[in-house]
Design an enzyme around this catalytic site. Structure first.
Site, PDB file in Angstrom:
ATOM      1  N   LYS A 289      47.218 -25.729  54.506  1.00 49.52           N
ATOM      2  CA  LYS A 289      47.263 -26.040  53.073  1.00 49.52           C
ATOM      3  C   LYS A 289      46.508 -27.336  52.791  1.00 49.52           C
ATOM      4  O   LYS A 289      46.837 -28.384  53.347  1.00 49.52           O
ATOM      5  CB  LYS A 289      48.738 -26.172  52.673  1.00 49.52           C
TER       6      LYS A 289
ATOM      7  N   GLU B  37      54.171 -17.774  50.518  1.00 49.93           N
ATOM      8  CA  GLU B  37      54.149 -19.057  51.225  1.00 49.93           C
ATOM      9  C   GLU B  37      55.438 -19.246  52.037  1.00 49.93           C
ATOM     10  O   GLU B  37      56.525 -18.947  51.551  1.00 49.93           O
ATOM     11  CB  GLU B  37      54.027 -20.191  50.208  1.00 49.93           C
TER      12      GLU B  37
ATOM     13  N   CYS C 257      49.265 -22.108  47.916  1.00 50.56           N
ATOM     14  CA  CYS C 257      50.095 -22.609  46.812  1.00 50.56           C
ATOM     15  C   CYS C 257      49.396 -23.588  45.859  1.00 50.56           C
ATOM     16  O   CYS C 257      48.572 -23.191  45.048  1.00 50.56           O
ATOM     17  CB  CYS C 257      51.373 -23.216  47.368  1.00 50.56           C
TER      18      CYS C 257
END
Lengths: 371, 371
Positions: free
Chosen positions: B182, B120, B219
């Site tokens: 994300k 990430e 994540c």
């Protein structure tokens, strides 16, 4: 190793061989934050020894809060062999297993258990096909010991002569609080269970008991994250997963799935598996190219409880009957939720919309290709 | 133990201390079906040694089929420290890390990797706040090595001056195939990331590459089973999870979540975590009652790949830079799906309906109480 060549438990091997200095780190990564061992009464320990079943106790802690009292309760998980062979007269089998499980419930009572859950279809094997509501024996015990009893059985719905894989929840008052049916039915080789019953029609019912809100995700439902999720959305603080599972393919998944559900849903999960190898008079095959055989393989027990912080208890034995007593403070659920915020960040409205589109026949998956 | 007092890996401790006779059973339960070690070219091994990063290779097998050719591909996972301190001039930091990761991509090319994914926001720290599309350097490498490169960055959307936490997918042609943002943003003490960017607006895009259909769950999205699920529903065969996570609370969850997603969705998942401890000039606090400090804690690496049958590779080191090369036959996804049938038994239409009701303001949870 046990007589059958099955080893006792992963945790026992680690405790025996990994040096002290590394053991705590190994356990931290494998099992999460350290949990406490419960001091159980001598009488319970002695009775378990006499009756030849494993008895273990652990406690999950939560932080004290200023505005809420602790909500400490104890759950009990029972895993057990069948007592008589599968070809003994049915009624003898049932009586023997009732007596056995009755003993274990008595020991749970000595340990001040508030909610106990038995394994899937605990009083018969899946294929015995003599389903009936095996709850009579529990009304009195539930009332006597002020204990909620979750009793997973085969249920025969007489009106339509339909069989369901059901969990009956008996309140600590002795009354039936309700029942919930297995939502997802495996169609896997041996476990062609839809021969016997179909997908449940009770949705994701949560039972409000005096000790907390509980739900029952039966067996194969543990592979379906949406199933755990929907019980949680309906308010479950503890989700039981009474199971009967064997073999090389499912055992590495066993420590993962219920624990992931506890983490993802900020709740406690209790994974209970049958134990032992059951043999049948008639051979059967599974359409898997293997020879005809008389057993399904080894039910590996290993029942455990997982907490919302990702920690878990050790498993019960892979080979012995056992009672796992776990104290938990239900305040931990909200405490972890307040830290991790999975519910708050869940974007459920978007998922409802996406999933509703995805189940339409004209669904076009969102796939990007190079032109 | 490393210099920093962090130990190398769980697997290494087990290999060292658990006796041979038990080790295979321990590994079976912990890691699933045994996987093979890949023979990697000498040149790659030498270069990794010279450049001081770990290089490991494993292979997941699938059964041969009569009507489909094998679909063997290789993925690469890169975990790395930042190179210069967080207070070095930004451009120097970026150049140094580009050079470092460039080396690692070169070694991946020697190992015939087809799809590589970086961690990430690989070229900056989350709080550096100098986001820019760091993909230029990769167009050429992608084309030269016929390699798909997944490059997670901070993206500045100039029009609205909005920052996103994004993964750019660069096709093996060298062109940008697309990007994905994300979906779930943590609001957890230190990781109050919504200061920097908000929930992504790209849904659950799947990228059709010549090597297979891939998706990127960035994540914190790994804590959300619905996120993995929806990528799978859109057809993803491999879901990458580039992460940056530290600490006691998340480490026991790390081996659980991506692996559960591989099992539940009949796909491969690739969990990639940053490595090292990064210190900052300015102290900060996290509203957690602890003293002000200069670092977030240790990013524990431990990147791994999980397969749909519940097996997984060992993790990369908890302390060192590393490249994990994994060969997989994508036919395994459908093979496991045909055995376990989670998709077929998923009852998604019911969930779409239940979830749609649950997100309404007048939602009444399905709770049964005693009268």
């Amino acid at each position: 190793m046990s007589a059958g060549g099955e080893f006792e438990s992963l945790e026992e091997i680690l405790e025996r061989h990994v040096p002290e200095a590394q053991l705590s780190e190994v356990k931290r990564i494998l099992f999460g934050k350290e949990i406490t061992k419960l001091l159980l009464p001598e009488e319970a320990i002695e009775t378990a020894k006499e009756c030849n079943f494993e008895l273990k106790g652990y406690g999950f802690e939560a932080a004290p809060e200023q505005l809420r009292l602790p909500r400490k309760i104890r759950v009990g998980l029972i895993q057990n062999h069948i007592v008589l062979p599968t070809y003994a007269p049915i009624l003898d089998q049932i009586n023997a297993i009732h007596q056995r499980v009755g003993q274990m419930v008595e020991v749970a009572a000595m340990c001040d258990v508030n909610i106990i859950c038995l394994q899937e279809t605990w009083s018969e094997f899946l294929t015995t096909l003599i389903p009936h509501l095996n709850v009579d024996c529990f009304h009195q015990l539930a009332k006597k010991y002020n204990m909620v009893i979750v009793s997973p059985i085969l249920e025969r719905e007489k009106l339509h002569n339909t069989i369901w894989n059901t969990a009956v929840v008996i309140s600590n008052s002795g009354n039936v609080l309700g029942k919930t049916r297995k939502n997802h039915i495996p169609r896997i080789g041996d476990f062609n269970e839809s021969t016997y019953y179909m997908e449940g029609d009770t949705g994701h019912t949560v039972f409000q008991t005096v000790f907390g809100k509980i739900a029952v995700n039966i067996c194969y439902g543990r592979h379906h994250p949406l199933n755990w999720f929907m019980y949680s959305i309906n308010g479950a603080e503890i989700i039981f997963n009474p199971s009967a599972t064997v073999g090389a393919l499912s055992e590495p998944m066993w420590p993962i799935e219920a624990r992931n559900a506890a983490i993802a849903n900020h709740c406690f999960t209790c994974a209970i598996n049958r134990v032992g190898t059951e043999t049948f008079k008639n051979e059967f095959t599974s359409g898997d190219g293997k020879k005809a055989r008389n057993d399904f393989g080894h039910f590996y027990g290993s029942s455990y409880v997982a907490a919302p912080d990702g920690s878990r208890t050790p498993g019960l034995s892979r080979t012995r009957d056992g009672l796992l007593v776990v104290e938990m403070d239900l305040n931990l659920n909200r405490q972890i939720s307040d830290i991790w915020s999975f519910k708050m960040t869940g974007r459920y409205a978007e998922y409802a919309e996406e999933l509703s589109k995805a189940v339409q026949r004209d669904f076009k998956p969102n796939i990007v290709k190079e032109e």
